[in-house]
Scaffold this motif. Structure first.
Motif, PDB file in Angstrom:
ATOM      1  N   GLN A 143       2.542   9.588  21.039  1.00  0.00           N
ATOM      2  CA  GLN A 143       1.277  10.298  20.888  1.00  0.00           C
ATOM      3  C   GLN A 143       1.325  11.316  19.750  1.00  0.00           C
ATOM      4  N   GLU A 144       2.512  11.518  19.169  1.00  0.00           N
ATOM      5  CA  GLU A 144       2.639  12.481  18.084  1.00  0.00           C
ATOM      6  C   GLU A 144       1.869  11.987  16.859  1.00  0.00           C
ATOM      7  N   PRO A 145       1.376  12.931  16.018  1.00  0.00           N
ATOM      8  CA  PRO A 145       0.679  12.513  14.795  1.00  0.00           C
ATOM      9  C   PRO A 145       1.552  11.540  13.994  1.00  0.00           C
ATOM     10  N   ARG A 146       0.955  10.496  13.486  1.00  0.00           N
ATOM     11  CA  ARG A 146       1.729   9.497  12.757  1.00  0.00           C
ATOM     12  C   ARG A 146       1.129   9.271  11.380  1.00  0.00           C
ATOM     13  N   GLU A 147       1.988   8.859  10.500  1.00  0.00           N
ATOM     14  CA  GLU A 147       1.559   8.580   9.136  1.00  0.00           C
ATOM     15  C   GLU A 147       1.235   7.099   9.014  1.00  0.00           C
ATOM     16  N   VAL A 148       0.034   6.810   8.580  1.00  0.00           N
ATOM     17  CA  VAL A 148      -0.384   5.416   8.450  1.00  0.00           C
ATOM     18  C   VAL A 148      -0.741   5.129   6.998  1.00  0.00           C
ATOM     19  N   LYS A 149      -0.584   3.877   6.589  1.00  0.00           N
ATOM     20  CA  LYS A 149      -0.915   3.468   5.232  1.00  0.00           C
ATOM     21  C   LYS A 149      -2.392   3.085   5.154  1.00  0.00           C
ATOM     22  N   ILE A 150      -3.061   3.652   4.166  1.00  0.00           N
ATOM     23  CA  ILE A 150      -4.497   3.439   3.977  1.00  0.00           C
ATOM     24  C   ILE A 150      -4.738   2.939   2.555  1.00  0.00           C
ATOM     25  N   LEU A 151      -5.412   1.813   2.439  1.00  0.00           N
ATOM     26  CA  LEU A 151      -5.695   1.259   1.116  1.00  0.00           C
ATOM     27  C   LEU A 151      -6.630   2.197   0.345  1.00  0.00           C
ATOM     28  N   SER A 152      -6.222   2.565  -0.870  1.00  0.00           N
ATOM     29  CA  SER A 152      -7.014   3.490  -1.684  1.00  0.00           C
ATOM     30  C   SER A 152      -7.312   2.875  -3.057  1.00  0.00           C
ATOM     31  N   GLU A 153      -8.165   3.554  -3.810  1.00  0.00           N
ATOM     32  CA  GLU A 153      -8.500   3.086  -5.159  1.00  0.00           C
ATOM     33  C   GLU A 153      -7.270   3.072  -6.058  1.00  0.00           C
ATOM     34  N   SER A 154      -6.362   4.052  -5.843  1.00  0.00           N
ATOM     35  CA  SER A 154      -5.154   4.099  -6.661  1.00  0.00           C
ATOM     36  C   SER A 154      -4.269   2.883  -6.401  1.00  0.00           C
ATOM     37  N   VAL A 207       0.864  -1.186   0.000  1.00  0.00           N
ATOM     38  CA  VAL A 207       0.000   0.000   0.000  1.00  0.00           C
ATOM     39  C   VAL A 207       0.900   1.236   0.000  1.00  0.00           C
ATOM     40  N   LEU A 208       0.677   2.145  -0.931  1.00  0.00           N
ATOM     41  CA  LEU A 208       1.495   3.352  -1.030  1.00  0.00           C
ATOM     42  C   LEU A 208       0.775   4.596  -0.516  1.00  0.00           C
ATOM     43  N   SER A 209      -0.547   4.556  -0.454  1.00  0.00           N
ATOM     44  CA  SER A 209      -1.313   5.719   0.007  1.00  0.00           C
ATOM     45  C   SER A 209      -1.212   5.857   1.522  1.00  0.00           C
ATOM     46  N   THR A 210      -1.085   7.089   1.986  1.00  0.00           N
ATOM     47  CA  THR A 210      -0.931   7.336   3.429  1.00  0.00           C
ATOM     48  C   THR A 210      -1.818   8.492   3.877  1.00  0.00           C
ATOM     49  N   LYS A 211      -1.996   8.581   5.189  1.00  0.00           N
ATOM     50  CA  LYS A 211      -2.642   9.752   5.788  1.00  0.00           C
ATOM     51  C   LYS A 211      -2.037   9.987   7.161  1.00  0.00           C
ATOM     52  N   THR A 212      -2.047  11.228   7.592  1.00  0.00           N
ATOM     53  CA  THR A 212      -1.536  11.579   8.912  1.00  0.00           C
ATOM     54  C   THR A 212      -2.681  11.485   9.912  1.00  0.00           C
ATOM     55  N   GLU A 213      -2.442  10.772  10.993  1.00  0.00           N
ATOM     56  CA  GLU A 213      -3.511  10.463  11.940  1.00  0.00           C
ATOM     57  C   GLU A 213      -3.118  10.873  13.360  1.00  0.00           C
ATOM     58  N   THR A 214      -4.053  11.525  14.044  1.00  0.00           N
ATOM     59  CA  THR A 214      -3.884  11.851  15.464  1.00  0.00           C
ATOM     60  C   THR A 214      -5.025  11.190  16.226  1.00  0.00           C
ATOM     61  N   SER A 215      -4.705  10.284  17.148  1.00  0.00           N
ATOM     62  CA  SER A 215      -5.736   9.586  17.921  1.00  0.00           C
ATOM     63  C   SER A 215      -5.140   9.127  19.238  1.00  0.00           C
ATOM     64  N   GLU A 216      -5.981   8.453  20.029  1.00  0.00           N
ATOM     65  CA  GLU A 216      -5.478   7.946  21.305  1.00  0.00           C
ATOM     66  C   GLU A 216      -4.542   6.752  21.100  1.00  0.00           C
ATOM     67  N   ILE A 217      -4.605   6.137  19.948  1.00  0.00           N
ATOM     68  CA  ILE A 217      -3.722   5.004  19.652  1.00  0.00           C
ATOM     69  C   ILE A 217      -2.297   5.519  19.503  1.00  0.00           C
ATOM     70  N   VAL A 218      -1.349   4.888  20.200  1.00  0.00           N
ATOM     71  CA  VAL A 218       0.054   5.324  20.138  1.00  0.00           C
ATOM     72  C   VAL A 218       0.917   4.383  19.300  1.00  0.00           C
ATOM     73  N   GLY A 219       0.334   3.311  18.812  1.00  0.00           N
ATOM     74  CA  GLY A 219       1.103   2.398  17.978  1.00  0.00           C
ATOM     75  C   GLY A 219       0.598   0.968  18.092  1.00  0.00           C
ATOM     76  N   LYS A 220       1.427   0.048  17.626  1.00  0.00           N
ATOM     77  CA  LYS A 220       1.081  -1.375  17.652  1.00  0.00           C
ATOM     78  C   LYS A 220       2.113  -2.160  18.441  1.00  0.00           C
TER      79      LYS A 220
END
Length: 370
Positions: free
Chosen positions: A184-195, A87-100
């Motif tokens: 807790q800092e905003p993190r970039e996560v990979k999101i499956l997109s149409e592209s 997956v190449l598409s990403t978005k910056t996410e801020t939430s209570e989740i701090v990671g995996k």
């Protein structure tokens, strides 16, 4: 008393001077009236897009061939394939989740862990599981975590985390591992997109077609077209994931045409174009792009032929008319050619060499196209 020169010597000197002066004047007049110019043009290749429809039949008659029908046939085969893609598409996410965190179970028993189970880092900072999991013996599960106390949370470096309420005798066999920083800092996560899906479909389609070529010993020049029958990804659009799997079934269409008839038809269409002032490259059917438009016609197939015709200007081109250069300076003539957009390079040679302008007589200008 001065000795006078003989009159014969005086007349001779005058005669010689006159002859020399006459020759100089004649040379000047000759050079003036023999002003010539050669213009050497290196034309730029231009493309003309040719597109037309044609019909394909197994055994067309001569009359049909004269009406844009080509001998040939269409063979279709279904082929399936699957692959895994990043997956190449990403978005910056801020939430209570701090990671995996990866929960490792090296014990001989299955271990259920409820949502909110606490894991503690070596720094003392505690995080909780975001969902209930059951980790089978000898396996691992990756789970998102959030801070037990958001206000007091501090970044956790990669490393081992202890499952606090687990029996101490099992804590060395069942534990958490932070493979990346928990923050807790905003993190970039990979999101499956149409592209991502489209990119994978294109890659998988090419992979299926290449396998088909190898199975049938077909060269890369062999024209094949494909149509997607089905496509299914193992994750939905918008899912947070690093990779996904894709399954596809495509219909491969192999069009076998009489190449000589196709070449004749392309040349026929070219003959209908206005190509005054240009030369064209030799037609090669290998350069044509053929698309099947309709293949369920009774006894025939409708195709669209796209062909890119390569052309270059020749001496008859209006741009190179000699009247366009009469009296121009060398720089003006060259700028005129280069600004047209049809010329790669040009040289303007004028004689005699000291002249800076081209002749006013068109007959003394020579155009050479290389």
């Amino acid at each position: 008393m001065k000795k006078k020169l003989p009159k014969i010597n005086l007349y001779r000197n005058i005669s010689i001077s006159f002859v020399v002066l006459t020759l100089v004047l004649l040379a000047a007049v000759f050079m003036f009236f023999t002003n010539k110019a050669a213009i050497i043009v290196m034309p730029k290749a231009q493309e003309v897009n040719l597109s037309f429809n044609a019909e394909v039949k197994a055994s067309p008659t001569d009359e049909e061939i004269s009406k844009d029908v080509i001998a040939g046939q269409l063979a279709t085969k279904e082929r399936s394939g699957e692959g895994e893609y990043e997956v190449l598409s990403t978005k910056t996410e801020t939430s209570e989740i701090v990671g995996k965190v990866k929960i490792v179970n090296s014990s001989a028993r299955n271990q259920p862990l409820v949502k909110t189970t606490q894991l503690q880092a070596s720094s003392g900072v505690i995080v909780r599981l975001n969902k209930t999991v059951s980790v089978a013996a000898g396996s691992s599960e990756v789970v998102e975590v959030y801070p037990a106390d958001p206000a007091a949370f501090k970044e956790i470096d990669p490393g081992k985390l202890v499952i606090i309420k687990l029996n101490p005798s099992l804590q060395d066999k069942i534990y958490g591992v932070a493979e990346g920083k928990l923050t807790q800092e905003p993190r970039e996560v990979k999101i499956l997109s149409e592209s991502d899906i489209s990119r994978a479909q294109e890659a998988l389609s090419q992979q299926i077609v290449e396998a088909y070529r190898q199975e049938n010993n077909l060269s890369k020049e062999e024209k094949l077209s494909t149509e997607t029958i089905s496509s299914e990804a193992d994750a939905k659009i918008g899912a947070e994931t690093d990779n996904f799997k894709l399954k596809m079934t495509v219909e491969i269409k192999r069009l076998d045409l009489d190449e000589s008839q196709l070449a004749n038809l392309i040349n026929k269409k070219i003959a209908g174009l206005d190509l005054t002032g240009v030369t064209i490259s030799q037609v090669s059917v290998k350069d044509s792009d053929i698309v099947v438009v309709e293949d369920d016609l009774s006894g025939s197939v409708l195709i669209k032929v796209n062909y890119v015709l390569k052309t270059k200007m020749d001496e008859t081109n209006g741009l190179l008319a000699k009247k366009n250069f009469i009296g121009k300076t060398i720089n003006e003539a060259k700028e005129y050619l280069m600004s047209s957009g049809f010329v790669d390079d040009a040289k303007v040679i004028v004689s005699p060499y000291w002249r800076k302008t081209l002749p006013k007589d068109a007959g003394k200008i020579k155009i050479i196209v290389q």
